[in-house]
Design a protein around this motif. Structure first.
Motif, PDB file in Angstrom:
ATOM      1  N   ARG A 128      12.269   2.842   8.834  1.00  0.00           N
ATOM      2  CA  ARG A 128      12.829   3.438   7.630  1.00  0.00           C
ATOM      3  C   ARG A 128      12.529   4.938   7.617  1.00  0.00           C
ATOM      4  N   PRO A 129      13.443   5.745   7.074  1.00  0.00           N
ATOM      5  CA  PRO A 129      13.276   7.205   7.165  1.00  0.00           C
ATOM      6  C   PRO A 129      11.954   7.728   6.610  1.00  0.00           C
ATOM      7  N   VAL A 130      11.472   7.174   5.511  1.00  0.00           N
ATOM      8  CA  VAL A 130      10.221   7.674   4.934  1.00  0.00           C
ATOM      9  C   VAL A 130       9.049   7.282   5.824  1.00  0.00           C
ATOM     10  N   ALA A 131       9.015   6.041   6.262  1.00  0.00           N
ATOM     11  CA  ALA A 131       7.921   5.587   7.121  1.00  0.00           C
ATOM     12  C   ALA A 131       7.946   6.299   8.467  1.00  0.00           C
ATOM     13  N   ALA A 132       9.123   6.620   8.973  1.00  0.00           N
ATOM     14  CA  ALA A 132       9.245   7.281  10.274  1.00  0.00           C
ATOM     15  C   ALA A 132       9.010   8.783  10.195  1.00  0.00           C
ATOM     16  N   GLY A 133       8.876   9.334   9.006  1.00  0.00           N
ATOM     17  CA  GLY A 133       8.620  10.755   8.860  1.00  0.00           C
ATOM     18  C   GLY A 133       9.868  11.606   8.752  1.00  0.00           C
ATOM     19  N   GLN A 134      11.038  10.986   8.764  1.00  0.00           N
ATOM     20  CA  GLN A 134      12.279  11.743   8.642  1.00  0.00           C
ATOM     21  C   GLN A 134      12.425  12.323   7.232  1.00  0.00           C
ATOM     22  N   VAL A 135      11.976  11.559   6.236  1.00  0.00           N
ATOM     23  CA  VAL A 135      11.977  12.023   4.846  1.00  0.00           C
ATOM     24  C   VAL A 135      10.527  12.104   4.378  1.00  0.00           C
ATOM     25  N   PRO A 136      10.006  13.282   4.055  1.00  0.00           N
ATOM     26  CA  PRO A 136       8.623  13.379   3.572  1.00  0.00           C
ATOM     27  C   PRO A 136       8.432  12.594   2.272  1.00  0.00           C
ATOM     28  N   VAL A 137       7.259  12.031   2.109  1.00  0.00           N
ATOM     29  CA  VAL A 137       6.964  11.229   0.917  1.00  0.00           C
ATOM     30  C   VAL A 137       7.184  12.018  -0.366  1.00  0.00           C
ATOM     31  N   PRO A 138       6.692  13.273  -0.485  1.00  0.00           N
ATOM     32  CA  PRO A 138       6.936  14.021  -1.735  1.00  0.00           C
ATOM     33  C   PRO A 138       8.419  14.216  -2.039  1.00  0.00           C
ATOM     34  N   VAL A 139       9.230  14.412  -0.990  1.00  0.00           N
ATOM     35  CA  VAL A 139      10.668  14.585  -1.202  1.00  0.00           C
ATOM     36  C   VAL A 139      11.282  13.287  -1.727  1.00  0.00           C
ATOM     37  N   ALA A 140      10.870  12.151  -1.177  1.00  0.00           N
ATOM     38  CA  ALA A 140      11.388  10.858  -1.646  1.00  0.00           C
ATOM     39  C   ALA A 140      11.026  10.635  -3.110  1.00  0.00           C
ATOM     40  N   TYR A 141       9.787  10.951  -3.474  1.00  0.00           N
ATOM     41  CA  TYR A 141       9.375  10.831  -4.875  1.00  0.00           C
ATOM     42  C   TYR A 141      10.198  11.760  -5.770  1.00  0.00           C
ATOM     43  N   ALA A 142      10.396  13.000  -5.325  1.00  0.00           N
ATOM     44  CA  ALA A 142      11.097  13.987  -6.147  1.00  0.00           C
ATOM     45  C   ALA A 142      12.554  13.595  -6.378  1.00  0.00           C
ATOM     46  N   VAL A 143      13.261  13.205  -5.312  1.00  0.00           N
ATOM     47  CA  VAL A 143      14.668  12.825  -5.448  1.00  0.00           C
ATOM     48  C   VAL A 143      14.798  11.540  -6.261  1.00  0.00           C
ATOM     49  N   GLY A 144      13.923  10.559  -6.004  1.00  0.00           N
ATOM     50  CA  GLY A 144      13.961   9.323  -6.774  1.00  0.00           C
ATOM     51  C   GLY A 144      13.690   9.562  -8.246  1.00  0.00           C
ATOM     52  N   GLY A 145      12.703  10.393  -8.538  1.00  0.00           N
ATOM     53  CA  GLY A 145      12.401  10.698  -9.941  1.00  0.00           C
ATOM     54  C   GLY A 145      13.545  11.427 -10.624  1.00  0.00           C
ATOM     55  N   ALA A 146      14.185  12.357  -9.913  1.00  0.00           N
ATOM     56  CA  ALA A 146      15.318  13.085 -10.496  1.00  0.00           C
ATOM     57  C   ALA A 146      16.470  12.137 -10.829  1.00  0.00           C
ATOM     58  N   LEU A 147      16.789  11.226  -9.911  1.00  0.00           N
ATOM     59  CA  LEU A 147      17.858  10.260 -10.173  1.00  0.00           C
ATOM     60  C   LEU A 147      17.505   9.333 -11.337  1.00  0.00           C
ATOM     61  N   ALA A 148      16.227   8.946 -11.424  1.00  0.00           N
ATOM     62  CA  ALA A 148      15.797   8.047 -12.494  1.00  0.00           C
ATOM     63  C   ALA A 148      15.900   8.702 -13.869  1.00  0.00           C
ATOM     64  N   VAL A 149      15.826  10.006 -13.917  1.00  0.00           N
ATOM     65  CA  VAL A 149      15.952  10.724 -15.197  1.00  0.00           C
ATOM     66  C   VAL A 149      17.415  11.043 -15.503  1.00  0.00           C
ATOM     67  N   LEU A 150      18.148  11.512 -14.488  1.00  0.00           N
ATOM     68  CA  LEU A 150      19.509  11.980 -14.718  1.00  0.00           C
ATOM     69  C   LEU A 150      20.499  10.848 -14.993  1.00  0.00           C
ATOM     70  N   ALA A 151      20.348   9.702 -14.321  1.00  0.00           N
ATOM     71  CA  ALA A 151      21.332   8.621 -14.478  1.00  0.00           C
ATOM     72  C   ALA A 151      21.353   8.068 -15.913  1.00  0.00           C
ATOM     73  N   PRO A 152      20.214   7.679 -16.504  1.00  0.00           N
ATOM     74  CA  PRO A 152      20.271   7.221 -17.903  1.00  0.00           C
ATOM     75  C   PRO A 152      20.714   8.314 -18.874  1.00  0.00           C
ATOM     76  N   ALA A 153      20.330   9.568 -18.588  1.00  0.00           N
ATOM     77  CA  ALA A 153      20.753  10.666 -19.460  1.00  0.00           C
ATOM     78  C   ALA A 153      22.274  10.824 -19.421  1.00  0.00           C
ATOM     79  N   ALA A 154      22.851  10.743 -18.233  1.00  0.00           N
ATOM     80  CA  ALA A 154      24.307  10.823 -18.116  1.00  0.00           C
ATOM     81  C   ALA A 154      24.980   9.634 -18.788  1.00  0.00           C
ATOM     82  N   ALA A 155      24.364   8.456 -18.679  1.00  0.00           N
ATOM     83  CA  ALA A 155      24.925   7.273 -19.327  1.00  0.00           C
ATOM     84  C   ALA A 155      24.924   7.424 -20.847  1.00  0.00           C
ATOM     85  N   ALA A 156      23.840   7.990 -21.407  1.00  0.00           N
ATOM     86  CA  ALA A 156      23.768   8.192 -22.850  1.00  0.00           C
ATOM     87  C   ALA A 156      24.828   9.168 -23.336  1.00  0.00           C
TER      88      ALA A 156
END
Length: 345
Positions: A128-156
């Motif tokens: 998997r990209p994160v485990a293999a080092g292709q995607v750094p862990v902080p970047v995965a957290y940052a993008v995931g957190g951004a999507l988790a905030v923006l998607a419900p906000a857009a839905a509202a």
């Protein structure tokens, strides 16, 4: 006694060369200096660094595009109510599908970031990209957190309030699953099943369509059937393989998981039959009783899927359905009869 013979100049030169200490040979020097190279330990570093332009591709892979087919369940309730093919419905459902996909991608990113260390010890998840080092862990957290905030906000902002509430509840439940609930017996099955059920509900909520109790029962237990069949297959295939699968599988017995998927299959079939055979006193005006006939295709589909569950080869549901030609044909036949019943042709 033998007299010592004086050495000639040539002999003295040869003897001095043989008695002088030899300098180390290049091969030996290479062996001594090699451990000081930072890339000497091939076990400690990857064979090659990930390409500089592969971060976006790695994020996309982490978002699991193959899993997005599950999100097509958002059209289930509108299709069952015969309200699918209108401009408003198609526009609204396309938006809801995109928002639900963003929420699911957020969960996958956070999950892979949390499990990066454990995934590196797994025979397949280590790619998997994160485990293999292709995607750094902080970047995965940052993008995931951004999507988790923006998607419900857009839905509202763009959809019905109930959709934003459901997406927020989905994210909270799935993130709790990533943190702790996936380690709790039975609860892990319920959480994954509820995720499928929420996908089926959100389309109806977006369009204000009342959700039938038979629709919820059939969808919920149908999802539990596939989820528990997948767990059963994992337990059968990876039994006794240490570190190769999730630790919770060692807590389940194959007998228990078999009981769960058999029970869920039975309840799903019963719920569908009660929906299909209950006319509610209104006679059908179509050429054939498509709704009743669809029971045959539905039961055949469950029985065919159970073949893979019984063999322990029921992995990802979408791979089972799309990978078996007979099951795909049965599914198309059921979909055709279901559509004809809804359209009352």
């Amino acid at each position: 006694m033998t007299e010592a013979v004086p050495l000639t100049e040539t002999q003295r030169t040869t003897e001095s060369r043989t008695t002088e200490p030899r300098s180390p040979e290049p091969a030996v020097l290479g062996q001594r200096t090699r451990p000081h190279r930072p890339d000497a330990d091939v076990e400690a570093v990857p064979d090659s660094a990930p390409p500089s332009g592969s971060l976006l591709a790695g994020l996309l892979r982490t978002a699991r595009p193959k899993q997005w087919v599950k999100n097509l369940l958002v059209v289930a309730a509108p299709a069952a109510a015969g309200q699918l093919f209108t401009v408003h419905a198609l526009t609204e459902l396309a938006l809801v599908l995109a928002l639900f996909t963003a929420c699911a991608a957020a969960v996958y990113l956070v999950n892979d970031a949390r499990d990066a260390e454990a995934d590196r010890a797994h025979p397949t998840k280590r790619h998997r990209p994160v485990a293999a080092g292709q995607v750094p862990v902080p970047v995965a957290y940052a993008v995931g957190g951004a999507l988790a905030v923006l998607a419900p906000a857009a839905a509202a902002w763009l959809t019905a309030p109930a959709v934003a509430v459901l997406l927020t509840a989905y994210l909270a439940m799935q993130l709790a699953y990533c943190v702790s609930l996936k380690h709790v017996l039975v609860v892990d099955l319920v959480v994954v099943t509820t995720g499928f059920l929420m996908r089926a509900m959100v389309g109806g909520l977006a369009l204000g369509i009342p959700l039938s109790r038979w629709f919820l029962i059939t969808t919920g237990f149908g999802a539990l059937f596939m989820v528990s069949a997948k767990r059963y297959s994992e337990a059968v295939q990876l039994a006794g393989t240490a570190g190769a699968t999730r630790a919770l599988l060692t807590e389940y017995t194959t007998g228990y998981l078999r009981f769960v998927w058999q029970l869920a299959a039975g309840v799903a079939v019963l719920g569908y039959c009660l929906w299909a055979l209950g006319e509610g006193g209104v006679p059908h005006t179509s050429v054939l009783p498509w709704r009743q006939l669809s029971v045959v295709a539905f039961i055949l589909a469950v029985l065919r899927y159970a073949v893979f569950a019984d063999r322990g080869t029921a992995g990802e549901p979408e791979e089972v359905v799309l990978g078996d030609r007979a099951l795909a044909l049965i599914g198309l036949a059921w979909l055709a009869m279901y559509g004809l019943a809804v359209a009352n042709w």
